[in-house]
Design an enzyme around this catalytic site. Sequence first.
Site, PDB file in Angstrom:
ATOM      1  N   HIS A   1      -9.599   1.404   4.589  1.00 12.26           N
ATOM      2  CA  HIS A   1      -8.431   1.479   5.274  1.00 12.26           C
ATOM      3  C   HIS A   1      -8.553   2.479   6.567  1.00 12.26           C
ATOM      4  O   HIS A   1      -9.312   3.392   6.233  1.00 12.26           O
ATOM      5  CB  HIS A   1      -7.346   1.841   4.349  1.00 12.26           C
ATOM      6  CG  HIS A   1      -6.009   2.121   4.983  1.00 12.26           C
ATOM      7  ND1 HIS A   1      -5.361   2.979   5.799  1.00 12.26           N
ATOM      8  CD2 HIS A   1      -4.859   1.207   4.703  1.00 12.26           C
ATOM      9  CE1 HIS A   1      -4.288   2.694   6.067  1.00 12.26           C
ATOM     10  NE2 HIS A   1      -3.879   1.520   5.662  1.00 12.26           N
TER      11      HIS A   1
ATOM     12  N   ASN B   1       1.018  -1.188   0.081  1.00  8.35           N
ATOM     13  CA  ASN B   1      -0.115  -0.172   0.106  1.00  8.35           C
ATOM     14  C   ASN B   1       0.839   1.188   0.008  1.00  8.35           C
ATOM     15  O   ASN B   1       1.474   1.362   0.927  1.00  8.35           O
ATOM     16  CB  ASN B   1      -0.900   0.013   1.385  1.00  8.35           C
ATOM     17  CG  ASN B   1      -1.578   1.184   1.431  1.00  8.35           C
ATOM     18  OD1 ASN B   1      -1.764   2.067   0.548  1.00  8.35           O
ATOM     19  ND2 ASN B   1      -2.439   1.549   2.553  1.00  8.35           N
TER      20      ASN B   1
HETATM   21  P1  PGA Z   1       2.738   0.406   7.733  1.00  4.92           P
HETATM   22  O1  PGA Z   1       1.079   0.629   7.068  1.00  4.92           O
HETATM   23  O2  PGA Z   1       3.038  -0.909   7.235  1.00  4.92           O
HETATM   24  O3  PGA Z   1       3.414   1.635   7.385  1.00  4.92           O
HETATM   25  O4  PGA Z   1       2.229   0.407   9.379  1.00  4.92           O
HETATM   26  C1  PGA Z   1       0.010  -0.382   6.662  1.00  4.92           C
HETATM   27  C2  PGA Z   1      -1.077   0.120   6.052  1.00  4.92           C
HETATM   28  O5  PGA Z   1      -1.411   1.147   6.317  1.00  4.92           O
HETATM   29  O6  PGA Z   1      -1.625  -0.645   5.337  1.00  4.92           O
END
Ligand code: PGA
Length: 256
Positions: free
Chosen positions: A95, A9
Amino acid sequence: MRKPVSAANWKMHKTIREASEFVAGVRSKILDVPQVDIILCASSTVLFHIAADADESGIEFGAQNCHWENEGAFTGEVSPEMLLDCGAQWVIVGHSERRHLFSETDEDVARKFSAAVFAGLRPILCVGETLDERQSGTTSEVIWRQLNAVTSLTEAEAFDRAVIAYEPVWAIGTGITAETDQIEEAHGVIRDFMKNVDEKLADEIRILYGGSVKPTNATELIEIAGVDGVLVGGASLSIDSFMEITQAISEHYDKG
Ligand code: PGA
């Protein structure tokens, strides 16, 4: 065994050039990770460029959000049909940054999920609790509520091509990863919920973990019972760290 997923993502990062370079990098290493479904979730502005020249490498592309209508007077929004038209196969819905920074409700998320499926996209449905909710002991309740909003609006079959991601809000972008037992328990809650919808579906649906996934913790995370892959934010911005994570997942699958 469910085929594991390594999903990136990128959030609001990467220009067309940066995204294209990343895709070329993944393509050059994809034979090292044959056991993993790789999904790159990009901003709408770069999707067309990277998804259009997708070829047979097997990399899949997703968007990070969509509207629930296919067209209309919704300034600034992008519809599922438009994303499909750009070459996206997947879209992230629900999300936590959408829920919390942009005030999306459970019902909004449910409408997006349903519209995405109807248009032919595969949703990555994110659920997860905030720190307050965890500390007040309502994690399972929150997950049930978030899932229930979606299943109230859609048939069980809508989940056939979906993936669910458990992402505790307090672990996203914080460097803090949830503990093994917390992850195992939350994944269990999700699978139990899905059992009530459809036994077979509950067996087959892939449930990812997301929240500060890094090369240093990927092996440990994928070994947790019920974890079928990862959704990676920060560590997916660098090709090296994303591919290290993906490699760790592939090796776990190899071990069976
Ligand atoms: P992060 O984000 O790996 O930076 O914690 C995960 C996400 O928001 O899907």
